[in-house]
Design an enzyme around this catalytic site. Sequence first.
Site, short mmCIF file in Angstrom:
data_model
loop_
_atom_site.label_atom_id
_atom_site.label_comp_id
_atom_site.label_asym_id
_atom_site.label_seq_id
_atom_site.Cartn_x
_atom_site.Cartn_y
_atom_site.Cartn_z
N GLU A 278 0.86 -1.18 0.00
CA GLU A 278 0.00 0.00 0.00
C GLU A 278 0.89 1.23 0.00
OE1 GLU A 278 -2.18 2.41 3.62
OE2 GLU A 278 -2.27 0.23 3.64
N LYS B 169 -9.82 -2.50 8.65
CA LYS B 169 -8.54 -2.16 9.27
C LYS B 169 -8.81 -1.56 10.64
CE LYS B 169 -6.26 1.61 8.13
NZ LYS B 169 -5.37 2.61 7.47
#
Length: 215
Positions: A40, A128
Amino acid sequence: MDLLTALRTHRIVAIVRGDDADAALRTVLTLAEEHFPLIEVSLSGKDTLDVIRRARAALGSGAPLGAGNVLTAQHAQAVRDAGADFVVTPAVCEAVTEAKRLGLPVLAGVMTPSDIVAAQRLGADAFKIFPAAQAGGPGYLKALHGPFPDAPFVPAGGVDADAASTYLAHGATAVGVGSPLIGDAADGGSLDALRERVRAFRDAVCASASADPTR
């Protein structure tokens, strides 16, 4: 891409954030070379869209490449156009809805049960837990599994190699790791040191398979 399968397979999302775009790109490519495929690139870094474009060109179309700290619909559109194929948000926000509309899977940032329900309603693929350390660590993850036994949770924030092993042993689908893994590599630091940290985190994933979560 099938984000949930990728999370279950690779178990760690590397979060690249830096003030040197060239170094950030080198960091992404080094992680890929070390068979650390879930990467990411955070929008909080410098020239992130350019890093994503260049990384996509170097890695090819088949490599998973995500964009993090995506907050707005405009962010979601921009990272899609740059070549990201999954989105990570720090919260339940309009970027979740827009990314899903664009066909991008989403790892949505959550903290509370209310956040999880809201993210589920928007179609988030995984959740998350952020910031995980401040939320209560592995104990909080275990508590969330009570009302949400099948939810794919990805703790992030302050996750070092030891914490990664513990979270995974306590049922996390994957973990998100930033500075404990990346160090100063994305600001021009040693790539050899990055490779050593990659090995430590890879060992943590292996250790989690045999760890006793009751300890």
